[in-house]
Design an enzyme around this catalytic site. Structure first.
Site, PDB file in Angstrom:
ATOM      1  N   GLY A   7       0.828  -1.203   0.000  1.00 29.46           N
ATOM      2  CA  GLY A   7       0.000   0.000   0.000  1.00 29.46           C
ATOM      3  C   GLY A   7       0.862   1.252   0.000  1.00 29.46           C
ATOM      4  O   GLY A   7       2.102   1.176  -0.039  1.00 29.46           O
ATOM      5  N   LEU A   9       1.394   3.583   2.386  1.00 29.33           N
ATOM      6  CA  LEU A   9       2.244   3.666   3.576  1.00 29.33           C
ATOM      7  C   LEU A   9       3.207   2.483   3.647  1.00 29.33           C
ATOM      8  O   LEU A   9       4.393   2.649   3.958  1.00 29.33           O
ATOM      9  CB  LEU A   9       1.359   3.715   4.833  1.00 29.33           C
ATOM     10  N   ASP A  33      -2.737 -12.425   4.290  1.00 31.27           N
ATOM     11  CA  ASP A  33      -4.055 -11.822   4.473  1.00 31.27           C
ATOM     12  C   ASP A  33      -4.237 -11.657   5.980  1.00 31.27           C
ATOM     13  O   ASP A  33      -4.330 -12.647   6.706  1.00 31.27           O
ATOM     14  CB  ASP A  33      -5.114 -12.771   3.880  1.00 31.27           C
ATOM     15  N   ILE A  34      -4.271 -10.422   6.456  1.00 29.13           N
ATOM     16  CA  ILE A  34      -4.307 -10.218   7.912  1.00 29.13           C
ATOM     17  C   ILE A  34      -5.633 -10.646   8.539  1.00 29.13           C
ATOM     18  O   ILE A  34      -5.739 -10.702   9.761  1.00 29.13           O
ATOM     19  CB  ILE A  34      -3.972  -8.764   8.316  1.00 29.13           C
ATOM     20  N   TYR A 135     -16.537   2.723   7.187  1.00 29.74           N
ATOM     21  CA  TYR A 135     -15.071   2.639   7.297  1.00 29.74           C
ATOM     22  C   TYR A 135     -14.610   3.120   8.673  1.00 29.74           C
ATOM     23  O   TYR A 135     -13.832   2.447   9.354  1.00 29.74           O
ATOM     24  CB  TYR A 135     -14.438   3.480   6.185  1.00 29.74           C
ATOM     25  N   LYS A 139     -12.699   0.987  11.692  1.00 26.21           N
ATOM     26  CA  LYS A 139     -11.373   1.362  12.218  1.00 26.21           C
ATOM     27  C   LYS A 139     -11.444   1.594  13.738  1.00 26.21           C
ATOM     28  O   LYS A 139     -10.512   1.248  14.476  1.00 26.21           O
ATOM     29  CB  LYS A 139     -10.849   2.600  11.505  1.00 26.21           C
TER      30      LYS A 139
END
Ligand SMILES: NC(=O)c1ccc[n+]([C@@H]2O[C@H](COP(=O)([O-])OP(=O)(O)OC[C@H]3O[C@@H](n4cnc5c(N)ncnc54)[C@H](OP(=O)(O)O)[C@@H]3O)[C@@H](O)[C@H]2O)c1
Length: 297
Positions: A7, A9, A33-34, A135, A139
């Site tokens: 990604g 970051l 895959d987390i 979203y 988070k």
């Protein structure tokens, strides 16, 4: 160990660690895959299990399609798995194998009206959250699960991140500058543009520090609006910034509500003994100098 390594970051985390000669494992999504509990356990055990030096997991993986998560049920489920559940899996694996976790979160956990319901000051980590989007809520839940599963954590909220990979605001503005005479850009949302390279260096410094566990805020210094950010991109192009005209959020309705106030206070970061990120305008100049492709050059 870096997750989400391909990604915006994640790419810069890998660059910083490589430049520093650090020993690390970087996992793009294709390799880890987390949201896969067994894969997470195997990866963290393989890296941190039995290691004789402190291990830090930097989690830059997230489901970031903010509008799709708002409108599409399958996307919302994926956002929940990746942003809410997976950080808990990472944190639990770190707890089992004695690793620390630096988990990246977002200004979207706040309701966007500003601390105490009005804009002006930057949000502090302890200000009440109240996400207004799918979203943001995923988070927020991810943060909660990290805190619950692992004492040795840092939750780092950031905002308005751009790098030199994928689609991003800087590259989009540069492209539109070449296509249109004038451009209408939202001038009533406030935040701090954050170059992913500066954020990556700051997160690596945090990982090496003995800053006490907890939640911190880290963005580029200063604040502007999307319109101000776009005008700065035009200035970097050598184009007339007045070709960018301010408009209101109402004129550009989006499925997921955008926070009007995304400014995060740097006080927690500096209080932890860490160097604040440089001013956003200075960082933008460095970003386009180092990556001319951002301006289409
Ligand atoms: N960008 C911003 O403005 C912003 C603002 C505030 C906070 N943040 C936070 O900053 C962090 C980094 O975001 P970013 O800007 O670098 O976003 P990004 O460019 O979208 O990177 C996220 C990466 O995570 C990967 N990923 C998605 N699902 C995954 C999974 N199940 N397992 C492993 N990796 C997965 C993505 O892979 P694919 O591309 O293959 O899906 C992508 O490479 C995130 O925590 C984000 O919430 C970003």
């Amino acid at each position: 160990m870096v997750t989400g390594a391909a990604g915006a970051l994640g790419t810069d985390l890998v660059r910083v660690l490589t430049a520093d000669g650090e020993r690390f494992h970087a996992y793009p999504r294709a390799d880890l895959d987390i949201a896969d509990a067994e894969a997470v356990e195997a990866a963290v055990a393989g890296w941190a299990g039995g290691a004789d030096e402190p291990c830090v997991l930097l989690n830059a993986a997230a489901y970031t399609a903010v509008d799709l998560a708002e409108t599409d049920e399958q996307a919302a489920r994926t956002a929940h798995a990746v942003n809410a559940e997976a950080p808990g899996l990472l944190a639990a694996a770190c707890a089992r194998h004695g690793a620390r976790l630096v988990h990246v979160s977002t200004d979207y956990v706040f309701d966007g009206r500003g601390p105490d319901g009005r804009p002006g000051a930057g949000y502090e980590p302890d200000d009440p959250t109240g996400a207004r989007s799918v979203y943001g809520r995923t988070k927020e839940e991810g943060e909660r699960r990290v805190r619950e599963a692992l004492d040795a954590h840092h939750v780092v909220r950031t905002a308005w991140v751009y790098g030199d990979t994928g689609s991003n605001f800087v590259a989009t503005m540069a492209r539109l500058a070449a296509q249109r005479d004038t451009l209408d850009v939202v001038d009533d949302q406030h935040g701090s543009p954050t170059w992913s390279a500066d954020l990556a260096a700051a997160l690596v410094a945090l990982g090496r520090s003995d800053a006490p566990a907890g939640t911190l805020h880290a963005t580029g210094g200063g604040a502007t609006t999307w319109c101000g950010f776009a005008r700065a991109v035009f200035a970097e192009l050598g184009a007339d910034p007045d070709r960018v005209r301010g408009c209101t959020t109402d004129q550009f309705p989006r499925p997921a509500p955008r926070p009007a106030w995304s400014v995060l206070s740097p006080a927690s970061w500096t209080a932890a003994g860490l160097a604040p990120l440089r001013d956003w305008r200075e960082a933008l100049h460095e970003a386009v100098t180092r990556h001319p492709g951002l301006l289409g050059r």
